[in-house]
Design a protein around this motif. Structure first.
Motif, PDB file in Angstrom:
ATOM      1  N   CYS A   9       0.787  -1.219  -0.231  1.00 47.50           N
ATOM      2  CA  CYS A   9       0.066  -0.095   0.014  1.00 47.50           C
ATOM      3  C   CYS A   9       0.820   1.302  -0.045  1.00 47.50           C
ATOM      4  O   CYS A   9       0.346   2.103  -0.512  1.00 47.50           O
ATOM      5  N   GLY A  32       2.098   2.846   4.658  1.00 49.28           N
ATOM      6  CA  GLY A  32       1.060   1.990   3.852  1.00 49.28           C
ATOM      7  C   GLY A  32      -0.146   1.931   4.598  1.00 49.28           C
ATOM      8  O   GLY A  32      -1.343   1.888   4.057  1.00 49.28           O
ATOM      9  N   PHE A  36      -3.917   3.008   3.453  1.00 53.80           N
ATOM     10  CA  PHE A  36      -5.069   2.272   3.412  1.00 53.80           C
ATOM     11  C   PHE A  36      -6.251   2.683   4.343  1.00 53.80           C
ATOM     12  O   PHE A  36      -7.418   2.697   3.653  1.00 53.80           O
ATOM     13  N   PHE A  72      -7.262   5.693  -2.679  1.00 58.29           N
ATOM     14  CA  PHE A  72      -6.094   4.844  -2.411  1.00 58.29           C
ATOM     15  C   PHE A  72      -5.113   5.205  -3.282  1.00 58.29           C
ATOM     16  O   PHE A  72      -3.755   5.176  -3.237  1.00 58.29           O
ATOM     17  N   ARG A  76      -1.338   6.540  -2.602  1.00 59.11           N
ATOM     18  CA  ARG A  76      -0.188   5.747  -3.042  1.00 59.11           C
ATOM     19  C   ARG A  76       0.874   6.459  -3.987  1.00 59.11           C
ATOM     20  O   ARG A  76       2.253   6.265  -3.953  1.00 59.11           O
TER      21      ARG A  76
END
Length: 366
Positions: A9, A32, A36, A72, A76
């Motif tokens: 992630c 990460g 998330f 997301f 990221r």
């Protein structure tokens, strides 16, 4: 397993990160995890916001899932593209557009959740607004019907006044001819003489007019009352038909506007909370020292850049050398008589062919 998922992630290169220490891996696992859970909050917020719009749970969840995946992917990408250079100013300038994007995402995520958190307060504001809209709606509709109803009521009152006036005249004539018969007024003679008969006939004629007027006005009054009843029915129906529109005045925009009427401080702190959540991966990467992962990644990227630069220079040298070789080859061929005579014969054949074609064309013209 969960740690590996959070590392994915974060957008980090797992092959490089596996060669680093546990602490470095935990750092990117934390980044990460933030990415998330931010996407998860975005999914919840979007689902609630869309549910207030479509009033359909499946549709809201479907679009909310798409929005959560989009957030997301953006988070990221933002985190993975920040490079540690060792210079805080350069890193901050590099991260500024990403921080601005994170602020926008935080606003978008926070607003629907604010609507859910302050749902009871917002419902109270909407109830007051609906009540006011109901009153305003009745007043506006009444402005359409009240003048007509008042005009009809005035007509009915006028018709009643006509009857009352006529009845008063008839009663006066009745009293007059009775007094004449009793000898208390008029000629003062008791009995039903000529004057009595004259006044009695006048009374009877006016009484007949009164009966005709009552019949005529009663019909007009009934028609007017029927029109008033129809207007009142139309008024009630219009209010009844427009009330569902007012009752449904609780959509997304209405709730956002209602939220704006509440004290701003709680909403502001909720926004700051989501802003902190959204920008925490970026800030964590900016504030953290340049670790083993960044060094290994820089080494790999530098090696690739070096290879690409070497290949580019080598191709340039090969091209330059090829030009020089070709120049020498054509210079040597230029001095050969065999090639000269060959091309001379071919040129002669071509010119002869052109001359024959020109002669043939000119002959056809003549």
């Amino acid at each position: 397993m969960l740690k590996q998922f959070f590392i994915i992630c974060s957008g980090a290169d797992t092959d490089i990160l596996n060669q680093c220490s546990k602490g470095e891996q935990n750092k990117y696992a934390g980044i990460g995890a933030t990415v998330f859970f931010t996407a998860l909050m975005a999914f919840i917020a979007a689902s609630y916001a869309l549910f207030t719009v479509f009033d359909n749970l499946l549709t809201a969840i479907s679009f909310g899932l798409i929005w959560g995946l989009l957030i997301f992917n953006l988070d990221r990408y933002i985190v993975s593209t920040i490079k540690k250079t060792g210079n805080m100013v350069d890193e901050f300038i590099q991260a500024t557009p990403r921080i601005l994007l994170a602020i926008i995402i935080a606003v978008v995520i926070a607003k629907p959740l604010e609507l859910k958190i302050f749902e009871k307060e917002i419902n109270q504001v909407l109830l007051a607004q609906k009540n006011q809209l109901t009153l305003n709606n009745k007043n506006q509709i009444a402005e359409q019907y009240t003048p007509s109803i008042e005009a009809l009521n005035n007509d009915i009152e006028f018709l009643h006044q006509q009857i009352n006036t006529k009845e008063t005249e008839v009663n006066q004539l009745y009293n007059t001819y009775i007094a004449e018969a009793e000898g208390t007024a008029g000629t003062k003679l008791v009995g039903k003489g000529p004057v009595y008969k004259e006044k009695r006939e006048k009374h009877d004629a006016l009484l007949a007019e009164l009966k005709a007027l009552k019949t005529e006005n009663k019909e007009k009054i009934n028609n007017a009352e029927a029109q008033i009843a129809q207007l009142k029915l139309n008024f009630d129906n219009q209010i009844l038909n427009s009330q569902p529109i007012i009752n449904n005045f609780d959509g997304l925009m209405a709730r956002v506007n209602a939220l704006e009427t509440l004290p701003w401080l709680p909403s502001f702190f909720i926004f700051l909370l989501f802003l902190a959540i959204e920008t925490s991966p970026i800030l964590a990467k900016l504030l953290s020292p340049k670790g083993a992962y960044e060094l290994r990644l820089e080494d790999l990227e530098t090696a690739i850049k070096t290879i690409v630069s070497q290949n580019k220079n080598q191709r340039a040298l090969q091209l330059k050398t090829d030009y020089v070789i070709n120049d020498r080859i054509y210079t040597d061929i230029e001095q050969e008589d065999e090639l000269y005579h060959y091309k001379r014969n071919k040129a002669r054949d071509l010119m002869q062919l052109q001359a024959d074609i020109f002669f043939k064309n000119q002959k056809n013209v003549l």
